[in-house]
Enzyme design. Structure first.
Site, short mmCIF file in Angstrom:
data_model
loop_
_atom_site.label_atom_id
_atom_site.label_comp_id
_atom_site.label_asym_id
_atom_site.label_seq_id
_atom_site.Cartn_x
_atom_site.Cartn_y
_atom_site.Cartn_z
N LYS A 37 -3.31 -10.62 -5.19
CA LYS A 37 -3.06 -9.26 -4.71
C LYS A 37 -3.63 -9.10 -3.30
CE LYS A 37 -7.33 -7.30 -6.61
NZ LYS A 37 -7.92 -6.20 -7.39
N ARG A 127 -11.26 3.26 -15.10
CA ARG A 127 -10.37 3.24 -13.94
C ARG A 127 -8.97 3.17 -14.51
NH1 ARG A 127 -11.25 -1.55 -9.60
NH2 ARG A 127 -10.14 -2.65 -11.27
N HIS A 155 -10.65 -4.96 -18.06
CA HIS A 155 -11.37 -5.43 -16.88
C HIS A 155 -12.84 -5.05 -17.00
CE1 HIS A 155 -11.42 -7.21 -12.96
NE2 HIS A 155 -11.84 -6.12 -12.34
N ARG A 210 -8.65 -14.48 -15.37
CA ARG A 210 -8.07 -14.02 -14.10
C ARG A 210 -9.10 -14.26 -13.00
NH1 ARG A 210 -7.86 -9.57 -17.47
NH2 ARG A 210 -9.28 -8.49 -16.05
N TYR A 252 -21.28 -0.01 25.14
CA TYR A 252 -21.35 1.44 25.01
C TYR A 252 -22.72 1.89 24.50
CZ TYR A 252 -16.24 1.72 25.43
OH TYR A 252 -14.94 1.65 25.88
N CYS A 299 -17.14 -3.43 20.17
CA CYS A 299 -16.12 -2.51 20.66
C CYS A 299 -14.80 -2.73 19.91
CB CYS A 299 -15.91 -2.72 22.15
SG CYS A 299 -17.42 -2.53 23.13
N MET A 300 -13.80 -1.96 20.24
CA MET A 300 -12.52 -2.08 19.55
C MET A 300 -11.92 -3.47 19.72
SD MET A 300 -9.01 0.15 19.98
CE MET A 300 -9.80 1.70 19.54
N ASP A 301 -12.03 -4.03 20.93
CA ASP A 301 -11.33 -5.26 21.26
C ASP A 301 -12.25 -6.39 21.70
OD1 ASP A 301 -8.65 -3.84 21.29
OD2 ASP A 301 -9.67 -2.80 22.92
#
Length: 357
Positions: A37, A127, A155, A210, A252, A299-301
């Protein structure tokens, strides 16, 4: 050295095969379901499924019907279980493709014909699954529907804590659910054990185990040493070098200031690629077999590495996690999460995926 890349995960299928063989051996007489999954926990469902089947798995587990159908579309014919979809999902597509369906309520049976069912009893996770006080109703409805009741399952909530009493309590409730099925004239197969129970509770293996996270080489029972080999590694490259003087701050918020003259290496990955921002100032990377600290905020990148005065070459491979660097579990432990979240967080298409083995 590998050629420079911006962001890449390498999936070692030989390691995955090793893990599956180990887990299938631990399963004993039970069959092994490889859970693929969430795009195989971020590793790629189709190549992982094929490698797992080569190594001894006989079943595949997919959360949604779309995930299961993608396996069929790739030509995979092994038994597949799908168990979690929205009420408007056309389950007929799964029946036509020979997908086994997990069922947790009478409502899910309405209009369903010709299916092979795995009835799910909620034994305490609270669940997905049928509450015990409605189990007899679900079993009766499944028999009346004319569909095949192939298995019952549940489960475990705390199998990663060996000796926790909840595991025995859930096993007791599962046994009671099975006895009710027998009394109703059914002889279903049983599956309860997840990765942790596969490794610690052979009495709960029943007909099928599983295996999920352990198949990917991440140990769900860290207090118990196992020869599980992490399948995913994450790497990038140095794209810029510069020197800074003592007293200069980085990234930053200027959360880190150099106490001495040092060199910096810029690495073009950040939280948009799956590097948690919570690792800011708390992580290391591997370059040339040595560990170097990341300075300032992620940072983001991009992120910034302190090269500690070493002459780190432009284009050098940077191991974010994997051999030569920290592990995905190190990241998870540092920020208080689980390694499942780390490996599923490698963000395509920004992060390229490459297969070895």
């Amino acid at each position: 050295m590998n050629p420079p890349v911006r962001a890449e995960v390498v999936i070692d299928l030989d390691r995955l095969r090793h893990n599956v063989r180990l887990l299938a051996d631990r399963a004993g007489e039970a069959e092994t379901m490889a859970v693929v999954k969430a795009d195989a926990y971020g590793h790629g469902a189709v190549p992982v499924a094929r490698a797992a089947l080569e190594a001894g798995a006989t079943w595949l587990g997919a959360c949604s019907l779309d995930e299961a159908l993608a396996l069929r579309e790739a030509g995979i014919t092994a038994p597949v279980l799908s168990w979690l979809d929205t009420p408007d999902t056309d389950l007929r597509r799964g029946v036509d493709a020979g997908i086994d369906l997990g069922v947790s309520s009478v409502d899910q049976l309405r209009g369903l014909t010709g299916a092979r069912l795995h009835l799910k009893i909620d034994t305490g996770l609270n669940r997905n699954g049928c509450p015990p006080w409605r189990w007899a109703e679900l079993v009766s409805a499944a028999i009346a529907s004319g569909n095949e009741v192939h298995a019952i399952w549940s489960h475990l909530a705390r199998a990663d804590e060996p000796g926790h009493p909840s595991v025995d309590e859930q096993a007791k409730r599962f046994a009671e659910a099975h006895l009710l099925c027998l009394a109703a004239g059914l002889s279903p197969r049983r599956h309860l054990a997840n990765s942790a129970a596969t490794l610690t509770r052979p009495d709960l293996h029943f007909d099928l185990v599983r295996v999920g996270i352990a198949m990917y080489g991440l140990n769900p029972v860290p207090r118990q040493a196992e020869d599980l080999r992490p399948v995913m590694s994450f790497r990038s490259s140095v794209v810029l070098r510069k020197d800074i003087r003592a007293g200069e701050s980085v990234s930053y918020g200027h959360t880190w200031t150099a106490e001495r003259d040092t060199g910096l290496a810029l690495v073009p990955v950040g939280y948009a690629d799956g590097v948690p921002r919570l690792l800011s100032g708390r992580m290391e990377v591997g370059i040339g077999g040595k560990r170097y600290p990341v300075r300032g905020r992620v940072c983001m990148d991009q992120l910034v590495v302190d090269t500690l005065g070493d002459n780190v070459p432009l284009g050098a491979e940077v191991v974010l996690f994997g051999p030569g660097g920290p592990t995905a579990t190190d990241w998870a432990d540092t920020i208080g999460t689980i390694d499942y979240e780390i490996v599923t967080g490698m963000r395509r298409p920004r992060v390229r995926r490459r297969y070895a083995g």
